[in-house]
Scaffold this active site. Structure first.
Site, PDB file in Angstrom:
ATOM      1  N   SER A 144       0.764  -1.083  -0.089  1.00 18.19           N
ATOM      2  CA  SER A 144      -0.040  -0.043  -0.151  1.00 18.19           C
ATOM      3  C   SER A 144       0.862   1.251  -0.144  1.00 18.19           C
ATOM      4  CB  SER A 144      -0.839  -0.195   1.221  1.00 18.19           C
ATOM      5  OG  SER A 144      -1.174   1.324   1.557  1.00 18.19           O
TER       6      SER A 144
ATOM      7  N   ARG B 151     -28.891  -9.456 -41.545  1.00 18.08           N
ATOM      8  CA  ARG B 151     -27.801  -8.851 -40.831  1.00 18.08           C
ATOM      9  C   ARG B 151     -28.365  -7.652 -40.092  1.00 18.08           C
ATOM     10  NH1 ARG B 151     -24.396  -7.367 -44.838  1.00 18.08           N
ATOM     11  NH2 ARG B 151     -23.874  -9.778 -44.973  1.00 18.08           N
TER      12      ARG B 151
END
Lengths: 438, 438, 438, 438
Positions: A271, A310
């Site tokens: 950290s 399509r």
């Protein structure tokens, strides 16, 4: 686009779906089409050779292509334009036969399947490796006693190998699903304008085209996306299974629990403000992925209602979505392999945690034992009462029960963790028989 | 990552969320922190000046940073490391005060808000432009008669301006929502390790830090992501509203309907196999985006259950998700502006389509008219019957109704489209009063 | 809860997941557990007989049970309490052995699998029927010429049977997926508290329990939900495939297109205000379902990250979600069957629509033809130009092309729809060979 | 439909969206329409009185209505049919004016808004109560020291009130959002067939109709669903914020942590097999809801692309989805209120947990302290090393640091939790000034 392109993903898969590789697969498909048509006498063999030789990503102006996509709405249109222009410059005759009788979707879908095939090869390798390390850890810890937890509460002891055996099985299940879908997924798309074929796209062309590309012949699936979505679902499930593993590990890594740890690496999990922390960084990334993949699967499914031959939008919605779903799942897979390979297990802390309830976790065992003599509900109530006393008086449950039922002789046995793990060990051994544990 | 990075998005926003810009915003935040702390005497002014001067993206090794993210799990950790190293090389003393008392999330979240602020500025500009062209088209076509359609069936005539007025209102609603959220969204994140502040992160530091960055002071919201999600929701709604516009246009562009068209541009909307087609390419891209944004919003919402003071995974899941949601919505916005600006409208085809049902679309009008004398249900049934006859006998409904109700004298009036558009025109005019129609 | 419980669902499946049936399956599981344990001498045979006889939903106070769920968090806890009380009243000894060594999840999950098994039986029947009517319509219309459409634009002719063959294949694919998952899905859940078994839940008990219930023996999958999610994915895909069919039909039903219609039924598809309309009501309901199922699948996937040996919340999130997903998919299936069975097809309108572009739809065919002599790109450009002239001058493309290329002799042939359907018929015939078309 | 109708929801809201109430609201709308039209002389006053009097849910055959929905595709069609029939039996003249000029969606949408208005009244009450108990617990525990956790790791101390202040703020934020949306949401829908109005649906009728129903006048929003989706987003965010609270509490309830507990109630949280457990049952249900609501919001958003003047499917997809979203959010709200009201807090265990790291959690504090003299990075490294020693030698960090830096005199102070909580207390006090803490 993003600073995090390496964070959540796998390098090899990022490369596979890079701009160049994507174009490369499309060119491979164009070449295969020309070759198939030439082999059947539909176009001249010389034209096919020229086309094949020109299908090289180095010849393509990628930036122009990307910009031009917006005009035509898909990547094949500007690619075919560039390719035809390139060929026209050297062989006018050959240029007539580029993309002959095909439609954009033929190229894009087939190229995508080729990339997916590579993706699956990579994925299967990783799954096998993950399976292997999961078998190892399961075998190694089949007898390592820890507490089992339900609803985030300590419940009854199990073994750590029992837990990892569950992880292992979910991964093996996915392995089988991936294996099973291949024969349905590795299909060409080749049908021309509306999928019905034409004089240059015959059943024979389809067969030859498929053969060249190492795929299966197929009736066009231009707006039938069920198999693609079945595949998306498998990825979503895999990402979820890996998320479950990461969730378990991140919970076991909690400071107060400390039963397992991600392997330490230089600079990993630190950290910026708390130098002592050992963050479940890999778990966090896998969990982040499993938080994101469900939405991607739902987008794929929502895009299934493709209009007519399509779609105007739904097909387009698949492109980045499926790539991202594959990318995140691959990232999770690679990270999970690293996670399990380097997992540090603390059997000591596992044992320590078993003791913190002052015997309360043996309550069910005691209850089950007593139920033989006084009945299940009755035993349940008696033990519940004993637990309350143990808690309020901060005593060990063993003492409280001994007082309430002074006749019980083998109380000690009931409170030994190795007697409380049920069939953990034998069941794990049964499972491991399906694997090579050498 | 993708060939389609320009297809679905907006260039300006791609740049805003590029690697360099993202790092730039983080560096801006680090500089602001140092300046704020220096102005309050918490760190030396000289140190702050050195830090500020070093907060330059050109000094950063971006590739190394991207690789290092995986170790620490977020972009701030390796950035602070690089920045500190750079400063240490020139001013050891100043290097002590880099990122002083802050946590990674302070930097990442605040930098993100700065980028979002730019994003909103851009978005508001585009929304105003879109509003303007929608006002124009609405004003221009407030009397252009066309058929209204429900459940994809011709229903009753409206005007085209009536339809676009609906589009306009949804865009204006989003404009107001964006305006309203700014004061809640443009908040700093600054709280250190767990959000509680410390001697170097005081309420005064927060105030100064906010002032420098042009943001509002705020209690840390490290794991309270409600406002960010409120913003995500607004984007999702905008994307949906734009999708609705694109849906309408793509349907009106159908070959058989042909009432409006996307503006023609060189090379736009062409099919690789069907040279005559005029595909709704822009609509398809906007619809693709509106198919994808719901899943992204759901991911954001799913990521809200962030553990304790910083989450292990859910925070991470926001990063790319929110960026992508902003990117796709910006893409839709820019494309919608282009779509409406260049929309070609065919009032002739609109009128033609009104006639194709042989008067059936006036059925409700006739029904309503008849209901005054014979009752609503009765009229409904009578007209239904007349419609059936009209269809089976291929006659105009006017004739059939005239036969059935010979007493009606003003039948002609009932069948004139301008009498069937209800309050379309006056309602549109009422709406337009809210806008500048010059 | 909702007025729409019959609108979107299937009656048979509503009944299957009704309160009473759900409780009934749980009681069946409790009975099977007692019987299995008795057959292995773990509990007295008499106790098992009493327990079995008491496992009757008529004995259960359903309202009390529903209220009590909130306390324990699942339905098995109050059910076991009621059951034990009932038995204790008549046979104190037997009451000791109710739910012996089991945990709530054992009962709920196994009962759910039993219901799913019924659900799948029903689903497979419906799929077979749907497949049958799709085969019929495909066979009947394999030569019925209609226009193929891409991006909502007329493209090239196909046949209607070619379109329905695509629908058919997606349904058949789901049929195979459902068939394949059964052996993995029809597994017992039986492991006690943490899934590890105990002296009353042995491998032998699992085997016997599975045998009694007609399910497969299985290692507990308490927090490994991959197979359940694989099943959810299959349902999501089916719902999507059916949505695609409904989408196509609703578009073909548009007033301006009018190629197919939902079968008319008394009162069906009527509008309350427009008596002439023939709304695609069934399509709308199926499309509504396919809009909802993706979100449900994503919820299932999001719920996979179940903590440890039983989750605190994610397991619970599955319950109503999976039931609703099954319910909506069943509704779509039943409605699709009705839709196809009663579909009215208008070959006349299909032919009419082919003519409305003045020959533009043959442009690709002409282009392909010309490309042999002048090259593909060149032909594309020439035909594009001819199309523009045809549109602006409102002439038939045939005339314009004839003028531009006076040498073409077989132009008429190029403009006959039956010559433009490519391999539609032969490909459909190839597909139909996989089915019984009698 | 489901055994769990009471588990995840709130009774009051279940009733509000019951079949009868839903029909009741629709009838209320039909009555208001007649009254509005009568007051403007469009229909006879007597007819309106008869219609009003007949708008009584007791007259409706609910089962028939539910069955008939499938035919017309929405609930208004069969309702108007039944209502007209009822009135025709007594007053033929009046029956002509039922639903006069309106369309189904006018009725359904407006009725839904009326129900939503009630829902919001209920929600606001509950939010105020929740805010109140959150203020109380925050005030009470503003100084109660506990460990802050990031990435599931102990980080630095905070106070419990600091944590609950975050919860409080997210709830207050939602309160403001709900307050702000009301003026946009409480709008009538009234436009007839295609939304454009007609001679019986004028602007004046809209105004009167709105006035009668206590709603705002509005241009029809038949297929513009942005405001409804904005509302859905707010619910999704609220559900997420409550999920975050439940997540925190469920984690703090872990056996090994034991810092808070759900209030005990007779029979609550018990496990059927482990009498000692105290399951986070309420948390699990809230978390289950917050797992499900994101998918519902995404469905709402996906349904925004509604075609033309009324959609074929997307509108329908909203009905159950929004109701369920409201239901689950209400359930979470009611459960969260209960959860916080009865939460048991253990300051002792909070303090105990702070000590388990042997001082490691003070590392940042030490690091920050040292950074003043030796620089931030240097201090970070030194403390990191000290932490490693402390862990490997199982010593308290204080000792290790003292050895490494013998000159530090006020080391004791650094290791006192009350000195490590930063500005927790003062910041909470600042926040509480916005609330009534009496």
């Amino acid at each position: 686009m993003s600073l995090y392109s390496e964070t959540f993903y796998a390098d090899a898969i990022n490369r596979l779906f890079s701009e160049r590789e994507t174009i490369g697969y499309m060119l491979k498909v164009e070449a295969a089409l020309a070759e198939a048509q030439a082999s059947l006498g539909i176009i001249p063999k010389e034209a096919a050779m020229v086309i094949s030789a020109s299908c090289n990503v180095d010849f393509i102006d990628v930036n122009k292509l990307k910009t031009d996509i917006v005009l035509g709405g898909n990547a094949a249109i500007p690619l075919v334009q560039q390719l035809t222009k390139i060929i026209k410059n050297t062989d006018f005759e050959a240029s007539k036969y580029v993309h002959f009788g095909a439609t954009s979707q033929d190229i894009i879908d087939t190229a995508n399947i080729l990339a997916i095939k590579e993706y699956i090869t990579w994925t299967e390798e990783k799954i096998l490796l993950l399976e292997k390390v999961l078998v190892q850890i399961t075998n190694q810890h089949k007898g390592t006693i820890m507490i089992g937890r339900t609803l985030l509460q300590q419940a009854r002891p199990i073994t750590f190998g029992f837990k990892t055996a569950g992880w292992l099985q979910s991964v093996t299940n996915t392995k089988k699903r991936v294996q099973a879908i291949k024969s349905q997924l590795f299909h060409i798309q080749l049908g021309g304008a509306v999928g019905s074929g034409n004089i240059t796209i015959t059943e024979e062309v389809q067969a030859k085209f498929a053969e060249i590309l190492g795929l299966e012949k197929s009736f066009p699936w231009q707006s039938q996306r069920d198999t693609l979505n079945d595949f998306a679902g498998i990825l979503g499930v895999l990402s979820g299974s890996l998320g479950k593993i990461a969730k378990d590990i991140s919970l076991m890594m909690q400071t107060e629990i400390a039963e397992v740890f991600e392997g330490a690496a230089e600079g990993k999990g630190g950290s910026s403000t708390m130098p002592h922390k050992r963050n479940p960084v890999t778990c966090a990334l896998i969990l982040s992925n499993s938080t994101r993949t469900p939405g991607l699967v739902s987008t794929m499914l929502a895009a299934m209602v493709q209009e007519h031959e399509r779609s105007a939008g739904y097909w387009h919605a698949e492109w980045e979505t499926l790539t991202q779903l594959m990318g995140l799942t691959a990232g999770s897979l690679e990270k999970s392999l690293d996670l399990i390979q380097h997992l540090e297990v603390s059997p000591e802390h596992m044992l320590r945690n078993i003791e913190i309830t002052n015997g309360l976790i043996y309550a069910e065992k005691v209850s089950l034992y007593l139920s033989k003599s006084i009945g299940k509900m009755q035993a349940h109530e008696a033990v519940k009462k004993a637990c309350k006393s143990a808690v309020s008086e901060e005593r060990h449950l063993k003492e409280v029960v001994q007082e309430a039922f002074p006749d019980i002789t083998d109380l000690e046995t009931l409170f030994q963790p190795e007697n409380a793990i049920g069939n953990s060990v034998s069941w794990v051994e049964t499972i491991l028989k399906n694997y090579n544990t050498d």
